[in-house]
Design an enzyme around this catalytic site. Structure first.
Site, PDB file in Angstrom:
ATOM      1  N   ASP A 164       2.005  -4.394  -1.935  1.00 50.82           N
ATOM      2  CA  ASP A 164       1.836  -3.951  -0.553  1.00 50.82           C
ATOM      3  C   ASP A 164       2.914  -2.884  -0.240  1.00 50.82           C
ATOM      4  O   ASP A 164       3.974  -3.254   0.453  1.00 50.82           O
ATOM      5  CB  ASP A 164       1.779  -5.049   0.416  1.00 50.82           C
ATOM      6  CG  ASP A 164       1.538  -4.407   1.795  1.00 50.82           C
ATOM      7  OD1 ASP A 164       1.106  -3.211   1.907  1.00 50.82           O
ATOM      8  OD2 ASP A 164       1.612  -5.032   2.761  1.00 50.82           O
ATOM      9  N   SER A 171       4.893  -3.719  10.440  1.00 53.12           N
ATOM     10  CA  SER A 171       4.629  -3.301   8.974  1.00 53.12           C
ATOM     11  C   SER A 171       5.436  -2.159   8.369  1.00 53.12           C
ATOM     12  O   SER A 171       5.477  -1.085   9.199  1.00 53.12           O
ATOM     13  CB  SER A 171       3.019  -2.906   9.081  1.00 53.12           C
ATOM     14  OG  SER A 171       2.351  -4.223   9.062  1.00 53.12           O
ATOM     15  N   HIS A 180      -0.407  -1.197   3.029  1.00 49.75           N
ATOM     16  CA  HIS A 180      -1.919  -1.139   3.926  1.00 49.75           C
ATOM     17  C   HIS A 180      -1.495   0.076   5.028  1.00 49.75           C
ATOM     18  O   HIS A 180      -2.306   0.150   5.962  1.00 49.75           O
ATOM     19  CB  HIS A 180      -1.844  -2.498   4.503  1.00 49.75           C
ATOM     20  CG  HIS A 180      -0.777  -2.926   5.449  1.00 49.75           C
ATOM     21  ND1 HIS A 180       0.294  -3.708   5.140  1.00 49.75           N
ATOM     22  CD2 HIS A 180      -0.917  -3.038   6.775  1.00 49.75           C
ATOM     23  CE1 HIS A 180       1.012  -4.244   6.071  1.00 49.75           C
ATOM     24  NE2 HIS A 180       0.199  -3.793   7.117  1.00 49.75           N
TER      25      HIS A 180
END
Length: 599
Positions: free
Chosen positions: A253, A335, A217
């Site tokens: 992801d 992230s 992402h």
């Protein structure tokens, strides 16, 4: 969630760790990991050392066990690797390999089937349902729910889930998000002008090109410039080159940033934010119950334990399968950062509850297993072993055998290889050419010719890119088709299988004379609910011959390769034969990979 060392804010170098001091020897627990485990898990120094030693031993045992033997987890109380088995023979195999067997009723395959059924029910997501997946320690499946956002659709979904009975456990959980955002400066990377993410693990490609893997992402946009400082400063390379190096969907992801700018270098040393760096010596798959640490741009250096693997997470904006959940805390900006199990790479930070309260709560943070990303893009993890690269190849895979054959496919299995760090995959060769690469100890090779010999060998590969010698060869002979191998025709074009639509795939037969009265049709496909499919063969005359009618419940996935026999065919062989695959249910996805008809 140990996050890999991050980017320097100067344009001189890309470091995944900047803390001074030499890394610990590979057989010694990294001091920064010991310190963090004492702080975050409430352990003494001796307990932390013992735990890391036991976990490393458990990982070696797990890597040597056949993947199909059963689900496994680390028992911190006993220091053992526990394997869930369903019979005495499997228990004996586990015990002889150094694992502790636990006899269960359902086991790994049954839990996987039940999870797929729940996935089919959930479709693209259900309000309030945050995740679901196997719970092997309880020999069941767990569904997590944020009751604050439930609706009538949630109640209907849960009623259907409860109908599966005792194996399904429903628990309350907070909502989760994929984490990003400019929270504070220092050691991030920036996708273009967007908010920062964190650098994952450095890796190289077959040509020596430099990259790092991170969250998908964070790499959604194709060919986006990547920077080492805010304000589009200190360019380091390009994210998602060509638009094919990112995934943020059911598959995972994960994404890749190419490090192309002059002056940037990679390091295998992980930033522990004030402690000695941890040098990555290899990679492993996550084990439930083992301790893990991560270093993120925002939460810094935090540790916890793995609570579940192979979980499906609904982030609201996307549903991702195959993730691991942990008790370690994390916050926005982490992230893509790196997670470690001891000194082994284990994951890339995906998301969580954006909370760092002391002690943590169940399922606070989530990561994507790193080996899947390395395999997908054929990258080699950058490692260091006390400053010495890992050059030791895995052992040669043994016990290569054929477990099933059709006229056009062969299913193979073999015994797991071992390695000084970890085996990350296997290369399957057919007649000397690479046929496929898999992560488990089995593979199905399609597209073979009926009534023909194929010679197979297997090679094992580790995280550093070392490859074993080839296994002993195995010759597999495919059976003839009906009435003969020379009358088989196939279409290898992919056709998507969509809800309430029909995928139509034609083949042109040049065979002469009358077609067989019972032609054999072999279908290779993926689909989350085989029970929703109508599969029909259409002859050159336009007449239809049903192969499968939709119906039945619960949903189970299409088995990959499946053979059918068309009954009562009265056709000339020459002409166009068509396969029609209709999806008669909602919320499912699939692809018709190929099919063949033997006339």
């Amino acid at each position: 969630m140990l996050r890999k060392a991050l980017l320097a804010t100067s344009a001189c170098a890309l470091f995944l760790s900047f803390a001074p001091g030499a890394a610990a020897a590979p057989d010694e627990p990294p001091p920064a990991v010991l310190d963090a485990l004492q702080r975050d898990l409430g352990l003494t120094r001796a307990q932390a050392e013992t735990r890391l030693t036991d976990e490393a031993a458990a990982q070696r045992v797990a890597a040597a066990l056949p993947a199909e033997l059963g689900s496994r987890w680390f028992d911190a109380g006993t220091g053992d690797l526990v394997v869930a088995v369903t019979d005495d023979a499997a228990a004996s195999t586990a015990r002889s390999s150094g694992a502790s067997p636990k006899l269960v009723t359902r086991g790994q395959a049954a839990l996987a089937d039940l999870t797929r059924s729940i996935t089919a029910l959930a479709g693209d997501g259900v309000p309030g349902v945050t995740s679901w997946g196997p719970d092997p320690q309880a020999d069941g499946v767990v569904v997590r729910l944020d009751r604050r956002t439930k609706t009538a659709a949630t109640t209907a979904f849960l009623d259907r889930v409860r109908a599966f009975g005792a194996p399904v456990r429903i628990v309350e959980s907070g909502s989760v998000i994929q984490q990003s955002g400019t929270v504070q400066p220092g050691n991030p990377w920036w996708p273009g002008s967007e908010s920062n993410c964190s650098v994952g693990f450095p890796a190289t490609d077959s040509g020596g090109g430099k990259h790092f893997v991170t969250a998908g992402h964070c790499t959604n946009d194709a060919n986006q410039a990547a920077f080492g400082a805010s304000g589009q400063q200190n360019k380091l390379g390009t994210s998602n080159v060509g638009g094919t190096r990112t995934v943020n969907a059911r598959e995972g992801d994960m994404g890749v940033v190419a490090v192309t700018e002059a002056g940037w270098t990679l390091s295998a040393a992980v930033n522990t934010w004030g402690g000695a760096p941890v040098t990555v010596t290899g990679s492993v798959e996550p084990l439930v119950g083992q301790s893990v640490c991560h270093s993120g741009n925002t939460s810094k250096w935090k540790c916890g334990t793995v609570t579940a693997v192979e979980q499906t997470i609904d982030y609201g904006s996307t549903v991702v399968e195959g993730l691991a959940t942990t008790t370690a805390c994390s916050m926005g900006g982490d992230s893509g950062g790196a997670w470690l199990a001891g000194d082994k790479a284990v994951g890339l930070h995906s998301g969580g509850q954006s909370s760092c309260s002391p002690g943590g709560a169940d399922d606070q943070s989530i990561f994507q297993p790193v080996n899947e990303a390395l395999r997908k893009w054929n990258l080699t993890l950058l490692t260091g072993t006390g400053g010495t690269p890992d050059t030791e190849a895995p052992s040669v895979p043994a016990g290569l055998r054929s477990t099933a054959t059709t006229a056009t496919s062969a299913t193979l299995a073999w015994n797991a290889a071992t390695d000084n760090t970890a085996v990350t995959g296997y290369e399957v060769y057919r007649n000397g050419a690479l046929a496929t690469t898999v992560a488990t100890t089995s593979a199905t090779i399609s597209g073979l010719t009926p009534d023909t010999d194929s010679v197979f060998t297997i090679k094992a590969k580790d995280a550093a890119g070392n490859t074993s010698a080839a296994s002993a060869s195995l010759t597999v002979h495919t059976p003839p088709g009906t009435p003969g191998g020379g009358r088989t025709f196939r279409n290898d074009t992919d056709f998507p299988i969509r809800d309430y639509a029909v995928a139509t795939s034609p083949v042109r037969s040049t065979a002469t004379g009358q077609a067989a009265k019972a032609p054999v049709v072999e279908v290779t496909a993926t689909h989350t609910c085989a029970q929703d499919l109508n599969i029909t063969l259409v002859g050159p005359s336009g007449r239809t011959y049903p192969l499968q009618r939709y119906g039945n419940y619960p949903c189970t996935p299409f088995p990959g390769v499946k053979s059918f026999t068309a009954a009562g065919v009265a056709e000339q062989a020459t002409g166009t034969w068509t396969l029609r695959v209709g999806d008669n249910g909602p919320g499912d996805t699939g692809v018709l990979d190929s099919w063949s008809v033997t006339l």
